[in-house]
Enzyme design. Structure first.
Site, PDB file in Angstrom:
ATOM      1  N   LYS A  59      34.958  39.637  38.532  1.00  0.00           N
ATOM      2  CA  LYS A  59      35.827  40.806  38.829  1.00  0.00           C
ATOM      3  C   LYS A  59      37.161  40.329  39.389  1.00  0.00           C
ATOM      4  CE  LYS A  59      33.187  42.638  41.726  1.00  0.00           C
ATOM      5  NZ  LYS A  59      32.095  41.668  41.537  1.00  0.00           N
ATOM      6  N   THR A  61      38.564  37.401  39.204  1.00  0.00           N
ATOM      7  CA  THR A  61      39.260  36.637  38.158  1.00  0.00           C
ATOM      8  C   THR A  61      39.890  37.585  37.145  1.00  0.00           C
ATOM      9  OG1 THR A  61      37.623  34.859  38.443  1.00  0.00           O
ATOM     10  CG2 THR A  61      38.925  34.836  36.405  1.00  0.00           C
ATOM     11  N   ARG A  82      40.528  41.747  48.217  1.00  0.00           N
ATOM     12  CA  ARG A  82      39.990  41.516  49.541  1.00  0.00           C
ATOM     13  C   ARG A  82      40.179  40.057  49.949  1.00  0.00           C
ATOM     14  NH1 ARG A  82      34.235  42.554  48.452  1.00  0.00           N
ATOM     15  NH2 ARG A  82      35.020  42.156  46.343  1.00  0.00           N
ATOM     16  N   LYS A  93      28.353  31.608  46.743  1.00  0.00           N
ATOM     17  CA  LYS A  93      29.359  32.037  45.759  1.00  0.00           C
ATOM     18  C   LYS A  93      30.656  31.248  45.818  1.00  0.00           C
ATOM     19  CE  LYS A  93      30.162  36.015  44.120  1.00  0.00           C
ATOM     20  NZ  LYS A  93      30.443  37.450  43.869  1.00  0.00           N
ATOM     21  N   ALA A 261      30.405  44.345  49.519  1.00  0.00           N
ATOM     22  CA  ALA A 261      30.033  45.669  48.997  1.00  0.00           C
ATOM     23  C   ALA A 261      28.534  45.911  49.053  1.00  0.00           C
ATOM     24  CB  ALA A 261      30.520  45.803  47.553  1.00  0.00           C
ATOM     25  N   PHE A 289      30.744  43.366  44.038  1.00  0.00           N
ATOM     26  CA  PHE A 289      29.468  43.417  43.321  1.00  0.00           C
ATOM     27  C   PHE A 289      29.488  44.422  42.173  1.00  0.00           C
ATOM     28  CE2 PHE A 289      27.799  40.192  45.714  1.00  0.00           C
ATOM     29  CZ  PHE A 289      27.766  40.443  47.076  1.00  0.00           C
ATOM     30  N   PHE A 369      32.832  33.297  28.700  1.00  0.00           N
ATOM     31  CA  PHE A 369      32.465  31.968  29.209  1.00  0.00           C
ATOM     32  C   PHE A 369      32.365  31.015  28.025  1.00  0.00           C
ATOM     33  CE2 PHE A 369      31.077  32.171  33.738  1.00  0.00           C
ATOM     34  CZ  PHE A 369      31.437  33.492  33.982  1.00  0.00           C
ATOM     35  N   TRP A 397      40.096  33.620  32.366  1.00  0.00           N
ATOM     36  CA  TRP A 397      39.733  32.419  33.133  1.00  0.00           C
ATOM     37  C   TRP A 397      40.292  31.176  32.433  1.00  0.00           C
ATOM     38  CZ3 TRP A 397      36.706  28.068  32.117  1.00  0.00           C
ATOM     39  CH2 TRP A 397      36.341  27.316  33.226  1.00  0.00           C
TER      40      TRP A 397
HETATM   41  N1  LIG Z   1      35.128  33.243  32.311  1.00  0.00           N
HETATM   42  C1  LIG Z   1      34.716  32.402  33.267  1.00  0.00           C
HETATM   43  N2  LIG Z   1      34.286  31.156  32.950  1.00  0.00           N
HETATM   44  C2  LIG Z   1      33.855  30.309  33.916  1.00  0.00           C
HETATM   45  N3  LIG Z   1      33.795  30.610  35.238  1.00  0.00           N
HETATM   46  C3  LIG Z   1      34.219  31.846  35.594  1.00  0.00           C
HETATM   47  C4  LIG Z   1      34.687  32.801  34.650  1.00  0.00           C
HETATM   48  N4  LIG Z   1      35.033  33.939  35.333  1.00  0.00           N
HETATM   49  C5  LIG Z   1      34.784  33.698  36.638  1.00  0.00           C
HETATM   50  N5  LIG Z   1      34.304  32.446  36.789  1.00  0.00           N
HETATM   51  C6  LIG Z   1      33.890  31.822  38.055  1.00  0.00           C
HETATM   52  O1  LIG Z   1      32.777  32.574  38.510  1.00  0.00           O
HETATM   53  C7  LIG Z   1      32.838  32.743  39.937  1.00  0.00           C
HETATM   54  C8  LIG Z   1      32.872  34.226  40.256  1.00  0.00           C
HETATM   55  O2  LIG Z   1      34.118  34.756  39.818  1.00  0.00           O
HETATM   56  P1  LIG Z   1      34.783  35.942  40.657  1.00  0.00           P
HETATM   57  O3  LIG Z   1      36.011  36.367  39.947  1.00  0.00           O
HETATM   58  O4  LIG Z   1      34.863  35.551  42.077  1.00  0.00           O
HETATM   59  O5  LIG Z   1      33.655  37.056  40.476  1.00  0.00           O
HETATM   60  P2  LIG Z   1      33.364  38.361  41.378  1.00  0.00           P
HETATM   61  O6  LIG Z   1      34.663  38.779  41.987  1.00  0.00           O
HETATM   62  O7  LIG Z   1      32.828  39.346  40.399  1.00  0.00           O
HETATM   63  O8  LIG Z   1      32.358  37.916  42.383  1.00  0.00           O
HETATM   64  C9  LIG Z   1      34.096  32.004  40.386  1.00  0.00           C
HETATM   65  O9  LIG Z   1      33.724  30.690  40.792  1.00  0.00           O
HETATM   66  C10 LIG Z   1      34.944  31.921  39.141  1.00  0.00           C
HETATM   67  O10 LIG Z   1      35.797  30.783  39.138  1.00  0.00           O
HETATM   68  O1  LIG Z   2      31.326  42.048  48.023  1.00  0.00           O
HETATM   69  C1  LIG Z   2      31.282  41.259  47.062  1.00  0.00           C
HETATM   70  O2  LIG Z   2      32.395  40.976  46.348  1.00  0.00           O
HETATM   71  P1  LIG Z   2      32.391  40.098  45.003  1.00  0.00           P
HETATM   72  O3  LIG Z   2      31.491  40.804  44.035  1.00  0.00           O
HETATM   73  O4  LIG Z   2      33.840  40.100  44.531  1.00  0.00           O
HETATM   74  O5  LIG Z   2      31.878  38.741  45.372  1.00  0.00           O
HETATM   75 MG   LIG Z   3      35.323  39.048  43.897  1.00  0.00          MG
END
Ligand SMILES: Nc1ncnc2c1ncn2[C@@H]1O[C@H](COP(=O)(O)OP(=O)(O)O)[C@@H](O)[C@H]1O
Ligand SMILES: O=COP(=O)(O)O
Ligand SMILES: [Mg+2]
Length: 544
Positions: A59, A61, A82, A93, A261, A289, A369, A397
């Site tokens: 999300k 990203t 955030r 994470k 969340a 989430f 991915f 990404w």
């Molecule tokens: N398309 C992708 N390919 C590889 N890794 C990714 C991709 N999108 C996100 N990630 C990795 O996955 C993890 C979660 O991404 P993030 O954007 O923080 O997700 P969320 O905000 O939904 O928790 C991070 O380490 C990010 O670098």
């Molecule tokens: O509260 C969780 O946030 P992410 O899903 O962005 O990790």
């Molecule tokens: Mg996030």
């Protein structure tokens, strides 16, 4: 990176509005918003997701990549995100600054101490705790019942050893021994208040309303009764100011507040979002989430309190999370398996249906991915078409804004052709059980709600007070639509159990805990902390 004032000059922010924290970070005080407040708002786009794997589905990203892409298409767009908590940073994470070519920078600063907001929130939380125990030690004039202090100490780390502790041991000079519990700072009511307050005056009023527990005559005791609200507000003087940084493509990123969340309301601050809406055409924001948690709370708590009207929602899905929801184990998620994707697709469909209940147009973004197969991607594209959902493949990404052009175009089309008739899921005048039932049945798909006796009694008591009209903030697992993390996909006919209900009178919602959710997470077998290091030149390594 560009010097931060150069990034914001492009959207009309003058250097004199900025309080610099080095060359690449700044805070902004209320004077800028005061100047802009009569300007019309830009569009507001929420990025949410299906139920995630423990790694997260992208999300943050996607939020960053979409905004970068919108800027590439000539739109003035900013992200409102955030702040990362050190809990996940050192835990499972990792950080929360996006990934690949869609990140906010400087990521090490943002993920670690940033501008000190979360440390300030921890201090404000714990100065209240110290005042409570000191009040009891100094004669307890308010007759605080030491068995019913509901206020918890906070620390912004995952530390299970602090879930249940005893304070005040060691004799008379150390105070009265009592049971205490720590929660992670991002679950603290202070974090929610910083995120939901209008300004310093409102912050102070909300801090004063915090209920710290009850006295021996069953009267609720507030932070104001303990004269703690002033000191807490003083500690938060700078923490209530939104932070300005940039993305890897030098586009604006307003970052402020960091509630999770699952155990909190999961949205960045109202103040940061309101500011971004004045500064640009399209603000892309995110809520934590899956849509059953972050999006629900964004709509039913943040938008309700702030009077915000989201114009569109981007629902992030990944092949890996669909397979996870289709029953594939975490270690096998990179193995192509269209059948598992088909089985897990029910989760995506449920979230599409849920978002439609808020009457907000939806765009499904498949966050690509490298392990995804063509067959899996085509299957998801076709199934979204059958479900009548707008679909875009997102490669932000791997390629940054360039990889988000298809998604940006679909979002622009949606903003131009579909109107949001946003409405929260329930009205304030329902009682607390009716609110819980509405969310659990309509969003989670539960067929029955059970209440532990203590929770039922507290809800019955709250229904007789003015807090009956407050929204509910449900804390539950992020992995399942239910309160059982093992029920993946689209569980139906299940029962959820309300274990606890407690008023966040300052934040303005009722926290409702379902299942075994904890507000102080623990570290995993291999914490991310084990691979974080700093080299001889002071460069941080291993942070992700
Ligand atoms: N398309 C992708 N390919 C590889 N890794 C990714 C991709 N999108 C996100 N990630 C990795 O996955 C993890 C979660 O991404 P993030 O954007 O923080 O997700 P969320 O905000 O939904 O928790 C991070 O380490 C990010 O670098
Ligand atoms: O509260 C969780 O946030 P992410 O899903 O962005 O990790
Ligand atoms: Mg996030």
């Amino acid at each position: 990176m560009l010097p931060i004032e150069q990034v914001y000059e492009k959207i009309g922010v003058k250097a004199e509005h900025m309080e610099f924290y080095g060359r690449y970070k700044a805070k902004v005080d209320d004077s800028l918003y005061e100047e802009l407040k009569n300007k019309p708002d830009g569009k507001l786009v929420l990025v949410t997701a299906i139920n995630p794997t423990p790694a997260g589905e992208g999300k943050t990203t996607t939020t960053i990549g979409l905004s970068q892409a919108l800027n590439k298409l000539g739109k003035k767009s900013a992200v409102a995100l955030r702040e990362p908590s050190l809990g996940p940073c050192m835990g499972v994470k990792g950080g929360a600054t996006g990934g690949g070519y869609s990140q906010v920078v400087p990521m090490e600063d943002i993920n670690l101490h940033f501008t000190g907001d979360i440390h300030a929130i921890t201090c404000a939380n714990n100065v209240l705790s110290s005042i409570i125990d000191n009040h009891i030690q100094q004669g307890n004039a308010l007759k605080i019942d030491t068995r019913r202090v509901t206020w918890k100490r906070a620390l912004d780390l995952n530390d299970r050893a602090l879930r249940n502790v005893i304070v005040g041991l060691g004799g008379k000079q150390n105070g009265f021994a009592r049971e205490e519990s720590f929660q992670i700072t991002v679950a603290s009511e202070i974090m929610a208040i910083v995120c939901l307050c209008d300004d310093l005056k409102d912050l102070k009023k909300r801090l004063g309303r915090i209920i710290i527990g009850y006295n021996t005559e069953n009267k609720q005791i507030t932070a104001k009764d303990l004269k703690a609200d002033g000191a807490m507000a003083a500690l938060l003087k700078d923490a209530i100011k939104p932070n300005l940084v940039q993305t890897l493509e030098n586009t604006p990123a307003v970052i402020h507040g960091g509630p999770f969340a699952n155990i909190a309301h999961g949205c960045n601050s109202i103040r940061a979002t309101r500011l971004a809406l004045k500064l640009c055409d399209i603000t892309v924001t995110e809520a934590g989430f899956g849509a059953d948690l972050g999006a629900e709370k964004f709509f039913d708590i943040k938008c309700r309190i702030a009077g915000l009207k989201p114009d569109a929602a981007v629902l992030v899905a990944t092949v890996r999370a669909l397979k996870y929801n289709g029953g594939i184990a975490r270690d096998n998620l990179s193995i192509p398996d269209v059948e598992a994707v088909r089985k897990g697709f029910v989760n995506l469909r449920k979230h599409i249906e849920n978002l439609q209940k808020y009457k907000v147009p939806v765009v499904v973004a498949l966050n690509a991915f490298t392990s995804d197969s063509e067959d899996e991607i085509s299957f998801i594209r076709e199934e979204c078409a059958k479900a009548g959902a707008t679909f875009a493949l997102s490669e932000v990404w791997a390629k940054g804004g360039e990889g988000g052009l298809e998604l940006a175009q679909k979002v622009l089309e949606t903003l131009e052709t579909k109107t949001s008739a946003f409405k929260p899921l329930y009205e304030n005048d329902l009682n607390i059980e009716e609110k819980i039932e509405t969310v659990c049945k309509q969003i989670y798909g539960a067929s029955k709600i059970n209440y532990d006796a203590k929770a039922a009694a507290e809800i019955k008591r709250l229904n007789k007070t003015s807090m009956r009209k407050l929204p509910v903030c449900i804390a539950k697992t992020q992995y399942s639509l239910s309160d059982d993390p093992s029920l993946l996909g689209r569980p139906e006919g299940f029962t959820v159990t309300v274990r606890e209900a407690r008023p966040s009178a300052g934040a303005g919602f009722i926290v409702v805990l379902l299942g075994d959710i904890m507000t102080m997470p623990g570290l995993p077998k291999q914490p991310a902390a084990e691979v974080i290091d700093i080299d001889e030149n002071g460069n941080i390594i291993g942070l992700f």
